[in-house]
Design an enzyme around this catalytic site. Sequence first.
Site, short mmCIF file in Angstrom:
data_model
loop_
_atom_site.label_atom_id
_atom_site.label_comp_id
_atom_site.label_asym_id
_atom_site.label_seq_id
_atom_site.Cartn_x
_atom_site.Cartn_y
_atom_site.Cartn_z
N GLY A 1 0.38 -69.65 47.35
CA GLY A 1 0.06 -68.24 47.55
C GLY A 1 0.42 -67.34 46.37
O GLY A 1 0.64 -66.15 46.56
N GLY A 2 0.50 -67.91 45.15
CA GLY A 2 0.76 -67.09 43.98
C GLY A 2 2.04 -66.31 44.13
O GLY A 2 3.04 -66.81 44.64
N THR B 1 -2.80 -73.64 45.05
CA THR B 1 -1.55 -74.42 45.06
C THR B 1 -1.38 -75.05 46.44
O THR B 1 -2.14 -74.72 47.37
CB THR B 1 -0.34 -73.50 44.70
N ASN C 1 -3.12 -74.22 39.54
CA ASN C 1 -3.29 -72.77 39.42
C ASN C 1 -4.52 -72.30 40.20
O ASN C 1 -4.57 -72.47 41.40
CB ASN C 1 -3.30 -72.31 37.97
N ASP D 1 -0.60 -68.27 33.77
CA ASP D 1 0.67 -67.82 34.34
C ASP D 1 1.63 -67.32 33.26
O ASP D 1 2.68 -66.77 33.57
CB ASP D 1 1.34 -68.95 35.14
N SER E 1 6.69 -69.42 37.15
CA SER E 1 6.01 -69.78 38.41
C SER E 1 6.64 -69.04 39.57
O SER E 1 7.76 -68.53 39.47
CB SER E 1 6.17 -71.29 38.62
N SER E 2 5.90 -69.00 40.68
CA SER E 2 6.47 -68.46 41.93
C SER E 2 6.72 -69.58 42.94
O SER E 2 7.18 -69.29 44.05
CB SER E 2 5.50 -67.47 42.56
N THR F 1 0.48 -77.69 41.93
CA THR F 1 -0.63 -76.77 41.67
C THR F 1 -1.46 -77.15 40.46
O THR F 1 -1.00 -77.88 39.58
CB THR F 1 -0.06 -75.34 41.45
N ARG G 1 6.61 -78.86 35.82
CA ARG G 1 5.74 -77.75 35.42
C ARG G 1 5.01 -78.14 34.13
O ARG G 1 5.59 -78.80 33.25
CB ARG G 1 6.61 -76.51 35.19
N1 GLY Z 1 0.32 -71.07 39.53
C1 GLY Z 1 1.08 -70.56 40.58
C2 GLY Z 1 2.55 -70.58 40.34
O1 GLY Z 1 3.03 -71.47 39.68
O2 GLY Z 1 3.26 -69.73 40.80
#
Ligand code: GLY
Length: 580
Positions: free
Chosen positions: A466-467, A375, A395, A417, A446-447, A393, A102
Site C-alpha cells: 500500500g505504498g 507490493t 514497486n 522510490d 521504503s514503507s 515488491t 531491498r
Molecule cells: N515500493 C514501495 C515501498 O517500498 O515502500
Amino acid sequence: MNTLSRRWLLLVLLWSPVAWSAAPAQGSLASHPDGAAIASGHHLATEAGMEILTKGGNAFDAAVAVSSTLAVVEPISSGLGGGGFFLLHDAATGKDVMLDARETAPQAANEAAFLDSKGELDRDRSVNGPWSAGIPGLPAALVELSGKHGKLPLRTSLGPAIRIATEGFPVYARMAKGYASRREVMERYPGTREVYLRNGKPIAEGDVFRQPELAATLTRLADQGFDGFYRGQTGKALLAGVKQAGGSWSAEELAGYRVKLREPIVFNYRDWKITTASPPSSGGIALAAMLQILEGWDLKSMDEAHRTHLVVEAMRRAYRDRTFFLGDPDFVQIPQKVLTSKDYAQGLRATIHPEKATPSDLLSGNPTPLEDDETTHFSIIDRDGNRVGATQTVNLLYGSGLIPKGTGVLLNNEMDDFALKPGTPNAFGVMGYAANAPKPGKRMLSSMTPTFMESPDKVVVLGTPGGSRIITMVLLGILGYDDGLTAQQVAALPRYHHQWLPDEISAETGALSVDTIKQLQAMGHKIDLPGDSAEGGRGSSHVWGNLQTVEWDRRSNVLSGGSDPRNPVGSAAVSAAASR
Ligand code: GLY
C-alpha cells in the site's frame, strides 16, 4: 477436473482457515503452536507454503515457497526482479532479524541520469523500463533464507513455484486489469511481449498463464543458488536485456548484490512488544513514533472522532520526520535513537491539541513521498513458533514493465522510490530530499513494514502492501489487535490515513461515520473522501491494502489467520497437520 483444481480441492479438505486448538493446562501458556498458519495475497502461495511445511520444512522454507510462488502468481506486485524485507523470528534462539533484500541503485543511476534535456525529471525514465529498475534483491533473499535458516534444500522449497510457472494458473481480475493499465509500457519490450501476449492478444481473466522461461530461471536458482541468478545464463540474459532496452547494468554490480542483516526496530506499546522493520524501511521508526505518542491516551474510552483525531495527529508528525531523516542507513546518518524514544514521542504528544487539528504547514518542512499501492505481504508461524513476516515488491503495477528476453523476470521500477530530483514531485505528486537521493549501490527508502507483536499471551505477525499507507495500515492493525479484534477482523478493518502533506485525512468509503467526519472537520481537519476528485481533491475512490496476518493465542493454543477481504484471491490457512 484439471490438476490444479484437484490439488486445490485436496488442500481445502486438508486445511481449514478456522483455528486449531489443543489447549494447554489452565493458567499456563503453550510453548509452541499445535500447527502452523500462513496468510498471503494468493491462495496458491499459501498452499505452496503449507505443502513445504508438510514436507518437513520450517517457517523459513515455507517463506521461500510462498515468496517464490507469489513471484509467479502475483507479477503485478512482486517477483524475482524486485526486492523485499523479511522479518524473521528463530524460536530456538529467540532472536529476531530483518533480512533486507531491498534493491540497490545501479552505478550509472545518479540524479543526472533521470533529468531530461531541460533539467526536468524524466518521468518515463523513473517509472518505466531499464532505468527505473534497481538491482534485484529477492533471489538473494531466497538463497539466504533457505541456506541459513531452512531445513530443506532450496530445490524442494522452490518446487511449487517452478511447478506453477510450468503448469500455469488462472489469470484473475486484478492481474488482467493491471496489465491493461500498464500495457503500453510492457509491450515496448520483446521479452515482455513474449510472456504476456498470446497470438498478439494480452492475457485475459480466466486464461491459464504459463511462464516456462521463469520456471527455467527458478530452476537455475534452485540448482546453482546465488550464481544461478546473478551470474551465468540468467545473469548474462539480464544484462543483455537491460542493455538492449537502453539501460546500463554491469556484471560486477549484479554479481555484487548482497542481502543485509539488520537489527529490527523494537519498542513497547502498552502490553505489546513490537518488533518491526528498520531502515531502509521507514515503517518501524514511524510506527514507534506513532504508537508511543498514542500510548499517552486511553484510546479505547474515546468516541470515534476524538480517537481518529489523535491517531491522525500522530500520523502527521511521524510522516513529517520520515521525510527529513530517513534513507539507507549505510549512506545517511539516521537519528534513530531519538526518533524511537519515549521522550521524543512525549514531546510530540505535547504539541497535539485534544480538540484541534495542527495545520501541517505549522510543522516545518516540505511534502513527503506518497508511494504506490502495489507490493505484497505474507505472514507465517510454524509449529515450532518460528515466524516470518515478509513484504516484497516490484514497486508499481508490473514494475518497470521490462522482462529481459529469455528470463521471464519482470524487473522492478523501484528507482522511483528515491528522491530523483529534490523538490520535484514524482509520479504520485510528491517531493524527495537529500537523505533519499540516489547513489550507486544505495537502497531506496521504503514503507514496507513487516511487523511482529507479542503480548504476555499472544503472538502476531502482520503486514500489508500500500505504498506510504502501509505504515498507517499496520498502525491501525496494531490498534485493532490491542482492542481485542480477531485476525480476520484486523484484516478487514476500514482504513484512514494522514501523511503530513498533503494536509488531509484520506479514508476508504465508510471508514469514518458521517458524524465523525463532521466532528473532525469542526476540529479543523480536511478530509479527502471517495469522489472528492471531481471537486479538485485527490479522491480515495479505491480501497487500500491487502493485509495478511496470523495470530497465535498461547493461552488457548489457538492459531488463526486473517486475509484481507479486499483481495478475493488471498487466503489464510491454519494447519494442524504441518510438520515441525
Ligand atoms: N515500493 C514501495 C515501498 O517500498 O515502500
